[in-house]
Design an enzyme around this catalytic site. Sequence first.
Site, PDB file in Angstrom:
ATOM      1  N   TYR A   1      -5.404  -9.619   2.448  1.00 34.36           N
ATOM      2  CA  TYR A   1      -5.445  -8.208   2.873  1.00 34.36           C
ATOM      3  C   TYR A   1      -5.378  -8.170   4.400  1.00 34.36           C
ATOM      4  O   TYR A   1      -6.354  -8.517   5.076  1.00 34.36           O
ATOM      5  CB  TYR A   1      -6.737  -7.544   2.403  1.00 34.36           C
TER       6      TYR A   1
ATOM      7  N   ASP B   1       0.843  -1.189   0.000  1.00 33.63           N
ATOM      8  CA  ASP B   1       0.000   0.000   0.000  1.00 33.63           C
ATOM      9  C   ASP B   1       0.878   1.239   0.000  1.00 33.63           C
ATOM     10  O   ASP B   1       2.019   1.211   0.447  1.00 33.63           O
ATOM     11  CB  ASP B   1      -0.888   0.027   1.259  1.00 33.63           C
TER      12      ASP B   1
ATOM     13  N   TYR C   1       4.326  -9.205   7.354  1.00 28.62           N
ATOM     14  CA  TYR C   1       3.962  -7.818   7.640  1.00 28.62           C
ATOM     15  C   TYR C   1       4.183  -7.505   9.108  1.00 28.62           C
ATOM     16  O   TYR C   1       4.097  -8.393   9.967  1.00 28.62           O
ATOM     17  CB  TYR C   1       2.470  -7.565   7.362  1.00 28.62           C
TER      18      TYR C   1
END
Length: 431
Positions: free
Chosen positions: A394, A256, A322
């Site tokens: 996501y 992103d 992440y």
Amino acid sequence: MSILETAKKIIEEGPICDHCMGRQFAKLSTGLTNVERGQAIKLALVMEADATFKESGDEELLEELAKSSQYARKTLRIAGEDEKCWVCLGIFEDLDLWADRAVESIGDREYSTFLVGTKVSGLIGENEEILWSECGITQAEQFKTEMNREVGKLISARTDKEVEFERPDIVVTLDIAEENTSVQVKSLYVQGKYRKLVRGIPQTRWPCRKCGGKGCQECNNTGKQYPESVDELIAKELVEMTGGNDSKFHGAGREDIDALMLGSGRPFVAEALNPRIRSIDTWELEKRINEFAAGKVEVEGLKLVEKGVIETLKSSKADKVYNLKVTFKEPVSTDKLENAIKSLIGTQVHQRTPQRVAHRRADLVRKRYVHNMRLIEKTDEFAIIEVHCDGGLYVKELTSGDDGRTEPSLTGLLGVQAKVDELNVIKVDIE
Ligand SMILES: [Zn+2]
Ligand SMILES: [Zn+2]
């Protein structure tokens, strides 16, 4: 039909050069040029015509041959030169001119291999087909095949470069009708990994939403939605070093715009379009990019690769790691949070297309695994959580639940609304 019978028919169609005569028999015997084939066939035909003349006084074939053969003219004791070939319209007399044009259009570009292509004019293509059908020719090669090969040989001799069929650095196209040549240059591909150290930079160039790239007040006439991108920060030095005119960026997925890309970095290929220089020093390029993009983007492991690598980059389903900074609407105890995290490990998450991207992507349910997840830090205000999952999950929605569109989710398990405040990509694993 014998070769001489076919050749006789060809001669009856009109004056023809050695190239075009020989080319009609190109698939017969190797190690010969079409000129050699054409000369041999014409000579044999002259001898046969002379024999017929001596036996019967019939001069007809010799007279036909006289338009295309000095030996026929000598036999008939007439002066003159070959008439213009009706098949190629005399193009083969100009091979040197075409080679000169080709070399000129390549200019000072650096290359080691090339290939010649020919765009045949309508008339020559038609002439060739008329000849084949009228004379029952089955062993010919096409005009353009000979043209490509013969001009290729001349370019090679002038430049010392090699013809290559698979992946030539340069393709020269001879446009017969337009009487000009054009050049297509193979892109130069540089593979590496990048880290993005600041938020707010998109991976690739985004045209301004308002003007679509033309430039307006909104975008300060830049035509861009964001002043810079990972792509442009890497491309500037690449385009400069290769003397190209533009570049394209190919990433192994994307983060992103507000996410950092840390750890070992994300694999990418930067493609320099129309490079004039191919033998670049990738160490030097790496150094220059890292100087130019200092504090924003870092690259490493740059090397020259072939185009096929892009396909591999794009198709590999890379696992991601992440690092999330998560905040909660109400206080959550560390125990409760750790239990929720534990129960997400190893689960298959059913995820409908997130609402924030639903306008751009088809609304469907994706199934992705959470491989591992752990709590790194917990304060009263936030938690830092590391997630290792399939590419394409996501993680913002894994946290928020996206109003029940992602199942299970951290929010669902806690019964308290959780939200990702900051997101960093730590690792992209390409198999
Ligand atoms: Zn010809
Ligand atoms: Zn604009």
